[in-house]
Each structure stands twice: as structure tokens, then as C-alpha cells.
Design a protein around this motif. Sequence first.
Motif, mmCIF file in Angstrom:
data_model
loop_
_atom_site.group_PDB
_atom_site.id
_atom_site.type_symbol
_atom_site.label_atom_id
_atom_site.label_comp_id
_atom_site.label_asym_id
_atom_site.label_seq_id
_atom_site.Cartn_x
_atom_site.Cartn_y
_atom_site.Cartn_z
ATOM 1 N N GLN A 110 -8.504 18.179 -2.678
ATOM 2 C CA GLN A 110 -9.730 18.243 -1.868
ATOM 3 C C GLN A 110 -9.610 19.301 -0.778
ATOM 4 N N ILE A 111 -8.433 19.418 -0.178
ATOM 5 C CA ILE A 111 -8.207 20.450 0.839
ATOM 6 C C ILE A 111 -8.331 21.837 0.224
ATOM 7 N N ASP A 112 -7.887 21.971 -1.037
ATOM 8 C CA ASP A 112 -7.973 23.267 -1.733
ATOM 9 C C ASP A 112 -9.381 23.578 -2.211
ATOM 10 N N GLY A 113 -10.322 22.638 -2.001
ATOM 11 C CA GLY A 113 -11.717 22.901 -2.357
ATOM 12 C C GLY A 113 -12.125 22.418 -3.732
ATOM 13 N N ALA A 114 -11.291 21.612 -4.384
ATOM 14 C CA ALA A 114 -11.638 21.110 -5.719
ATOM 15 C C ALA A 114 -12.721 20.045 -5.620
ATOM 16 N N ALA A 162 -5.552 0.192 -13.812
ATOM 17 C CA ALA A 162 -4.158 0.102 -13.376
ATOM 18 C C ALA A 162 -3.491 1.474 -13.389
ATOM 19 N N ALA A 163 -3.793 2.285 -14.412
ATOM 20 C CA ALA A 163 -3.201 3.618 -14.493
ATOM 21 C C ALA A 163 -3.711 4.520 -13.374
ATOM 22 N N ILE A 164 -4.999 4.452 -13.103
ATOM 23 C CA ILE A 164 -5.585 5.290 -12.044
ATOM 24 C C ILE A 164 -5.021 4.904 -10.679
ATOM 25 N N SER A 165 -4.820 3.605 -10.445
ATOM 26 C CA SER A 165 -4.287 3.163 -9.158
ATOM 27 C C SER A 165 -2.857 3.629 -8.942
ATOM 28 N N GLY A 166 -2.163 3.997 -10.022
ATOM 29 C CA GLY A 166 -0.788 4.473 -9.904
ATOM 30 C C GLY A 166 -0.668 5.952 -9.597
ATOM 31 N N ILE A 167 -1.781 6.669 -9.608
ATOM 32 C CA ILE A 167 -1.753 8.094 -9.277
ATOM 33 C C ILE A 167 -1.692 8.252 -7.757
ATOM 34 N N PRO A 168 -0.747 9.007 -7.216
ATOM 35 C CA PRO A 168 -0.625 9.155 -5.748
ATOM 36 C C PRO A 168 -1.879 9.746 -5.115
ATOM 37 N N ASN A 169 -2.331 9.160 -4.021
ATOM 38 C CA ASN A 169 -3.508 9.668 -3.307
ATOM 39 C C ASN A 169 -3.281 11.059 -2.740
ATOM 40 N N GLU A 170 -2.002 11.399 -2.505
ATOM 41 C CA GLU A 170 -1.699 12.715 -1.938
ATOM 42 C C GLU A 170 -2.181 13.844 -2.844
ATOM 43 N N LEU A 171 -2.157 13.614 -4.149
ATOM 44 C CA LEU A 171 -2.621 14.645 -5.083
ATOM 45 C C LEU A 171 -4.108 14.908 -4.901
#
Length: 294
Positions: free
Chosen positions: A194-198, A180-189
Motif C-alpha cells: 500500500q505504501i508503494d502505491g499498489a 484460514a490461509a488468508i489470515s496467515g499472510i503477514p499484514n506487513e506485506l
Amino acid sequence: MHTSSKTKKELKSFLFVLPHLILFFVFGFLPILFGFYISFTRWDLSGVPQWVGFANYQEILFNLDSTFHFQFFNGMKNTFIFVILTVPLLILIPLLLALAMSAKLRGTGFFQAVFYVPGLFSISAIAIIWLLVFNRRVGPVNNLFQMDVVWTTTQPYAWILILIVTVWASMGGNMIIYRAAISGIPNELYEAAQIDGANSFKRFTAITLPGIRFQLLYTLVMTTLGSFSVYGQPRMLTDGGPVQSTTSIMMYIRELAFSSGKSIAGMGSAMAILLGVLMLIITAFQFRLMGKEE
């Protein structure tokens, strides 16, 4: 008018909380207060308790020749072993399962139910199932691995049995909290990272862990407190183990207060109070950490 409306709202809120407060006072606060009083007495659950002051605590903590001294420190040692063995697994395994189920693959709801359902059964039913699984003669474990081990009366197998059953039965609750906690983290982050190469590990350490830090802290402390109160697993699975090697402090407390022989409720209450003090220290540490996070 505004003051009257505010008062009515506060009174309504209080009325909703009142049943819980009454139940806590009757079944929580009063028993704790009575147990604290009994810890300073000698009492066998009948007659009038005899006041002895700190004699029970002195015998438990400082009388090296006392049976109660051995019981308390042996029980605490075994309880600490249980806590050290189970708590890390009950944090790590549910977290890994929650991460795997957060991938939004088909069938995750079914597997979530599979992992959560064991926690709904009583420890008695769970113990019967697993004692059959680890039975020396007919159990599939001994037959599959060609072993001739009496799991309930041989160390370290007794601890391994308790560990397996505890993790299997208890990991579902923490898994639900983490998912439940993980699902509350915004996908935009995650998309920005991922765009920054992480990579996946970097996204986990920089986004997921900070995002669920409160839930991690909560489950860590609550799991630890619950582990210190362990009773059912060592009682039902190993009955204290060989040479009392798995007898927890809660088993000693119950035997002293409610054994079939003469009850020593004062001594059992003193042990319970000492255990409660330890739990209060851990709880205070929890609130301190929460304050730092806030």
C-alpha cells in the motif's frame, strides 16, 4: 541409549498411526482390490463370480450397440457437465466470501457459520428443502417470478436446480480453508504494498493469490474429485433428469451393482475402475503441480 530412545519414539508414532492404517486396509484397500477382481467377472452378488477377462471393459468401451456403452459414456458426459458447472463456482464464490470476511468487520463470525452450516446436513434433508422451494405450484421461486416450470423434469432447469443446491451446500468448507490461509499472510506485506502505491487488485494478485496458492490447488483438486463422485444431488433432486440427462456415472454404477432387479456387479465394478483411473490421473496431476510449486 540415543538409538534406543529414537526407536521408542518411532514405535510410539507408528502406534498412533496404526488404527488408521488398519481401518484403511480393511475398509479401503481390500474393497478396492476386490472390486478390481470383480470387474473381470460376471457376478450377480450371489454364487461364484465367473471370470471373463477384459470382456466387461471391451463391451463398455467399444461395443457401440451395448446398453452399458451408452450408460458409461452418457454418465461420464453428465458427470463432466456437473464438474464444469460446479467446480469453478465452488472455487470462486468461497474465495470471494473469504476475502470479504477477512476485512475484520463486525458479524463476520456469524456469516461464516451461516455459510458453513448447510454442509453439515445430509443431502436427503437438503433435497427436501429445495424441492419445496422450487415446487411448481407452492414453491416461492415460481410464484415470485410468475413461472410455471417443473424444475426437476425440464432442461436446462434441472441442471440449474442441481447447480444451486450443490453450491449452496458445499461452498462453506472451501471458504473456511481460504479464510484460514488468508489470515496467515503477514499484514506487513499488505502495508508495504500500500505504501508503494499498489491498489486492491494489485495487492490481491501479487500477495493474496501467491500466499494461498497451495490451498487453492488443494481445494481445486479435491473439489474436482468430489464432483466426479456426485450421486446424491441428481438422484434426490431430479432422479436422473429428463431422458437421463442428469444421470451421473455413479448412479449407473450403483444401479448396476445394487438395483432391485438382477445385479450386474462385474459391469458396475468395471465402470467404477474406469472412473477411478480418471481420478488417479487427476490426482497425479495434482502432485505434479504441487512439486512444481515446491
